[in-house]
Scaffold this motif. Structure first.
Motif, PDB file in Angstrom:
ATOM      1  N   VAL A 161       7.513 -37.462 -12.973  1.00  8.72           N
ATOM      2  CA  VAL A 161       8.154 -37.427 -14.288  1.00  8.72           C
ATOM      3  C   VAL A 161       8.130 -38.824 -14.892  1.00  8.72           C
ATOM      4  CG1 VAL A 161      10.247 -36.871 -15.581  1.00  8.72           C
ATOM      5  CG2 VAL A 161       9.714 -35.599 -13.494  1.00  8.72           C
ATOM      6  N   LEU A 162       7.580 -38.926 -16.111  1.00  5.82           N
ATOM      7  CA  LEU A 162       7.656 -40.174 -16.868  1.00  5.82           C
ATOM      8  C   LEU A 162       8.698 -39.976 -17.967  1.00  5.82           C
ATOM      9  CD1 LEU A 162       3.842 -40.979 -17.324  1.00  5.82           C
ATOM     10  CD2 LEU A 162       5.327 -41.627 -15.437  1.00  5.82           C
ATOM     11  N   GLU A 163       9.837 -40.627 -17.814  1.00  2.54           N
ATOM     12  CA  GLU A 163      10.925 -40.481 -18.778  1.00  2.54           C
ATOM     13  C   GLU A 163      10.737 -41.497 -19.901  1.00  2.54           C
ATOM     14  OE1 GLU A 163      14.727 -40.588 -16.792  1.00  2.54           O
ATOM     15  OE2 GLU A 163      13.849 -39.710 -14.967  1.00  2.54           O
ATOM     16  N   THR A 164      10.467 -40.999 -21.121  1.00  3.50           N
ATOM     17  CA  THR A 164      10.251 -41.860 -22.285  1.00  3.50           C
ATOM     18  C   THR A 164      11.312 -41.559 -23.349  1.00  3.50           C
ATOM     19  OG1 THR A 164       8.844 -40.374 -23.586  1.00  3.50           O
ATOM     20  CG2 THR A 164       7.782 -41.607 -21.804  1.00  3.50           C
ATOM     21  N   LYS A 165      11.367 -42.377 -24.386  1.00  8.48           N
ATOM     22  CA  LYS A 165      12.312 -42.146 -25.472  1.00  8.48           C
ATOM     23  C   LYS A 165      12.035 -40.834 -26.197  1.00  8.48           C
ATOM     24  CE  LYS A 165      13.030 -47.070 -26.353  1.00  8.48           C
ATOM     25  NZ  LYS A 165      12.800 -48.178 -27.318  1.00  8.48           N
ATOM     26  N   ALA A 166      10.781 -40.402 -26.193  1.00  6.83           N
ATOM     27  CA  ALA A 166      10.406 -39.166 -26.888  1.00  6.83           C
ATOM     28  C   ALA A 166      10.660 -37.929 -26.034  1.00  6.83           C
ATOM     29  CB  ALA A 166       8.929 -39.223 -27.281  1.00  6.83           C
ATOM     30  N   GLY A 167      10.932 -38.113 -24.749  1.00  7.27           N
ATOM     31  CA  GLY A 167      11.147 -36.991 -23.841  1.00  7.27           C
ATOM     32  C   GLY A 167      10.368 -37.170 -22.560  1.00  7.27           C
ATOM     33  N   ASN A 168      10.535 -36.241 -21.625  1.00  8.77           N
ATOM     34  CA  ASN A 168       9.882 -36.339 -20.327  1.00  8.77           C
ATOM     35  C   ASN A 168       8.426 -35.877 -20.404  1.00  8.77           C
ATOM     36  OD1 ASN A 168      12.192 -37.238 -19.013  1.00  8.77           O
ATOM     37  ND2 ASN A 168      12.864 -35.170 -18.469  1.00  8.77           N
ATOM     38  N   ILE A 169       7.550 -36.640 -19.761  1.00  8.14           N
ATOM     39  CA  ILE A 169       6.168 -36.219 -19.528  1.00  8.14           C
ATOM     40  C   ILE A 169       6.104 -35.813 -18.058  1.00  8.14           C
ATOM     41  CG2 ILE A 169       3.749 -36.917 -19.514  1.00  8.14           C
ATOM     42  CD1 ILE A 169       4.537 -39.065 -21.594  1.00  8.14           C
TER      43      ILE A 169
ATOM     44  N   GLY B 179      14.958 -32.238 -21.334  1.00  6.07           N
ATOM     45  CA  GLY B 179      14.007 -32.149 -22.440  1.00  6.07           C
ATOM     46  C   GLY B 179      12.625 -32.615 -22.043  1.00  6.07           C
ATOM     47  N   VAL B 180      11.682 -31.675 -21.941  1.00  3.88           N
ATOM     48  CA  VAL B 180      10.305 -31.998 -21.547  1.00  3.88           C
ATOM     49  C   VAL B 180       9.434 -32.032 -22.794  1.00  3.88           C
ATOM     50  CG1 VAL B 180       8.287 -31.233 -20.244  1.00  3.88           C
ATOM     51  CG2 VAL B 180      10.580 -31.027 -19.239  1.00  3.88           C
ATOM     52  N   LEU B 181       8.886 -33.185 -23.086  1.00  5.18           N
ATOM     53  CA  LEU B 181       8.002 -33.335 -24.238  1.00  5.18           C
ATOM     54  C   LEU B 181       6.682 -32.613 -23.995  1.00  5.18           C
ATOM     55  CD1 LEU B 181       7.284 -34.650 -26.975  1.00  5.18           C
ATOM     56  CD2 LEU B 181       6.454 -36.637 -25.662  1.00  5.18           C
ATOM     57  N   VAL B 182       6.063 -32.882 -22.846  1.00  6.30           N
ATOM     58  CA  VAL B 182       4.773 -32.258 -22.531  1.00  6.30           C
ATOM     59  C   VAL B 182       4.688 -32.017 -21.029  1.00  6.30           C
ATOM     60  CG1 VAL B 182       3.606 -34.514 -22.413  1.00  6.30           C
ATOM     61  CG2 VAL B 182       2.254 -32.441 -22.746  1.00  6.30           C
ATOM     62  N   LEU B 183       4.156 -30.863 -20.669  1.00  6.43           N
ATOM     63  CA  LEU B 183       3.988 -30.484 -19.262  1.00  6.43           C
ATOM     64  C   LEU B 183       2.508 -30.410 -18.934  1.00  6.43           C
ATOM     65  CD1 LEU B 183       5.076 -29.331 -16.531  1.00  6.43           C
ATOM     66  CD2 LEU B 183       4.910 -27.061 -17.582  1.00  6.43           C
ATOM     67  N   LEU B 184       2.080 -31.132 -17.900  1.00  6.65           N
ATOM     68  CA  LEU B 184       0.735 -31.033 -17.351  1.00  6.65           C
ATOM     69  C   LEU B 184       0.861 -30.252 -16.052  1.00  6.65           C
ATOM     70  CD1 LEU B 184       0.856 -33.769 -19.078  1.00  6.65           C
ATOM     71  CD2 LEU B 184      -1.167 -34.446 -17.787  1.00  6.65           C
TER      72      LEU B 184
END
Length: 595
Positions: free
Chosen positions: A148-156, A186-191
């Motif tokens: 998980v990469l936690e960013t200001k825009a949401g989790n990648i 909150g997940v921005l994008v899921l791979l």
């Protein structure tokens, strides 16, 4: 405020294996896995294929690290080659890092690399505006992690390889509560792993697979040769349990398996009794029904190794009609032709063959229900299916649509596509060149499409070698062209074709000698072109034509006088190739053309 986010796949999309993804957040680049894939049928002579990371070389100062999900070759196989170019830290679970160290240690260029960091599902690492954390998933190797990469825009979120199995034992279990927690943030994008998107039914539980292996062992009276992937620790444990249950000893056969088993035992990931493993010499003294041979092959890939055994090319193991070859791995779809060929080869030896995939569905990857369950846990705004051929990525995209992910929020990427986040939306913007880097022996990336094309032509139409000797000063051919053919036609029964070819070459060479300006490269290309057309007209084949043109020097030194005033004949100069041939310039040109 949006983060500047880019996601670039370097492998693992529209193909099997070779997982590697770069995630750029502002001025930092996070590398998710660094895997290889085994060559498909058309990649003749190639050992393995790894991603091309030329783009990353231009941005090497921005790479903060490599984050590994598990210890299979499709996730760590390219790591030694990556570290040759990038001296960056490597993160992974204890088991994954131990296997990564083994992989790196076997390459002398990076065997002294020490920047490894062990993490687990409770670890969180801060990189300026990005926090990297992990979650545990179920796979065929212990301590498999998602990232998980936690960013200001949401989790990648990058799942890595996963499946859901309620019977999974400690070390293999998925942390469902952690999945729910990530999704609630909150997940921005899921791979997400798509390798099992074609599996419509339920995958066989690992508990049931273990029982199936025991039953197979129980009713076999001869030797059992078990083929397995060396790093599939779960399968190795099941084979050990089955051997103990029927009182058989195990012989380890394969370049990697002993090191991997030693590592897994040291970490407490394998349980086995003392004196279970024996040598080949000790096995020869036992009855066939007391022996199991665990065959994992080169780089832990057993199919090629089974072919060598069936061909009689393995000096330590010959099959008999009382043997059972039991394949407990699930080969990729790309290897289906090789699998069927292997079955046929083994049957010819008289041995019995059994594939676990013929009776069960032993996949280590999520089936369709599992994939939708992961999507429901994560509830991503945007979705990128990864890890699989295009048809699997497309099916995974359909599964995401079924549970409510908008179609325009789903991206089926190709290698080199740059998925860019801007104005609260993702879009595919620029594209960078990302090709395959092929490993052949010790060569890294020195085999290209032209070389592969030549190998394919050689395998299909053979080679046609023409040797002509000329005297350029006298503008004549010194000897009739000599022709050698391999894999093209049988020379003894095609004398007329050989003679006609020699006549044609003689004519082409003489025409070039008669010209005012003589050019070596033009002469060789002229021979190739005209001879190629002639041979195709006669045989409908295109062999590789290799012209070898030699020049002799017949000029003696001037006569010298001896002490008595008589002329003394200078010793005749030995006929030798000119500098053009001696220095191998023609060879260099040929190599240049083949690159």
């Amino acid at each position: 405020m949006d983060n500047n986010i880019k996601i670039i796949p370097f492998g693992g999309v529209r193909e099997n294996g070779k997982n590697m993804y770069a995630v750029e957040v502002e001025d930092q680049i996070f590398i998710l896995d660094a895997g290889l894939k085994y060559p498909e049928n058309e990649l003749m002579g190639i050992d393995v294929v790894i991603p091309d990371w030329e783009y990353l070389r231009e941005h090497k100062d921005r790479i903060v690290g490599v984050f590994l999900t598990h210890g299979h070759a499709d996730s760590i196989g390219a790591l030694p080659y990556f570290l040759m170019d990038f001296n960056v830290p490597v993160f992974g679970s204890e088991m994954t890092i131990s296997l990564a160290k083994l992989a790196v240690k076997s390459h002398k260029e990076v065997k002294k690399f020490k920047d490894f960091h062990v993490v687990d599902a409770t670890t969180a690492i801060d990189f300026n505006d990005v926090t990297v954390s992990f979650f545990q998933t179920t796979h065929t190797i212990p301590e498999t992690l998602g990232v998980v990469l936690e960013t200001k825009a949401g989790n990648i979120v990058y799942t890595g390889d996963f499946k859901f199995d309620q019977t999974a034992k400690k070390g293999y279990q998925t942390d469902l509560a952690r999945l729910a927690e990530i999704g609630s943030q909150g997940v921005l994008v899921l791979l997400s792993d798509s390798a099992g998107a074609g599996i419509t039914g339920a995958s066989t539980r690992e508990q049931d697979i273990g029982e199936y292996i025991k039953e197979t062992f129980k009713y076999q009276n001869g030797r059992i040769i078990v083929a397995s992937v060396a790093s599939n620790i779960m399968r190795v444990q099941q084979i050990i349990n089955a051997a103990v249950a029927v009182d058989r000893k195990i012989v380890l056969s394969g370049e990697d398996i002993e090191q991997i088993i030693d590592t897994a035992m040291h970490l407490g990931k394998l349980q086995l009794p003392k004196d279970l493993f024996i040598s080949r010499k000790e096995a020869d003294k036992l009855e066939p029904n007391q022996v199991v041979i665990l065959e994992t092959g080169k780089m832990g890939e057993p199919i090629k190794s089974l072919q060598q055994i069936a061909n009689g090319d393995n000096p330590n193991l010959q099959l008999s009609n009382t043997d059972l070859v039991f394949v407990t791995t699930t080969p990729s779809y790309a290897q289906e032709t090789e699998v069927q060929k292997t079955k046929d080869m083994i049957y010819r030896t008289g041995a019995e063959v059994k594939f676990i995939s013929d009776d069960l569905n032993p996949s280590g990857h999520a089936n369709q229900n599992d994939e939708q369950l992961m999507l429901n846990f994560m509830k991503p705004k945007f979705f990128v299916p990864i890890q699989g051929e295009y048809r699997l990525l497309d099916r995974h995209a359909e599964l995401a649509e079924e549970i409510g992910v908008p179609k325009d929020h789903i991206f089926i990427l190709n290698k080199g596509d740059v998925l860019t986040y801007k104005n609260a939306k993702f879009h595919v913007g620029e594209h960078i060149d990302v090709s395959n880097t092929m490993i052949d022996g010790t060569g890294v990336g020195d085999i290209g499409n032209i070389v592969l094309r030549d190998r394919r032509v050689l395998s299909e139409d053979g080679i046609f070698v023409v040797v002509a000797t000329i005297d350029r000063k006298k503008k004549k051919i010194v000897a009739r062209p000599q022709i050698t053919s391999r894999g093209f036609v049988f020379v003894k029964t095609n004398r007329q074709l050989m003679n006609q070819s020699a006549d044609l070459v003689e004519k082409i060479v003489q025409e070039n000698l008669d010209q005012k300006e003589f050019d070596w490269s033009h002469l060789k290309q002229d021979v190739r072109d005209k001879l190629n057309r002639f041979l195709f007209d006669q045989t409908k084949r295109h062999p590789v034509i290799l012209p070898v043109i030699m020049e002799i020097n017949q000029h003696a030194r001037k006569n010298k006088k001896n002490n008595s005033g008589e002329k003394k004949e200078a010793p005749a100069k030995k006929q030798r190739p000119t500098k053009e041939h001696h220095r191998g310039r023609g060879k260099k040109r040929a190599n240049k053309e083949n690159k």
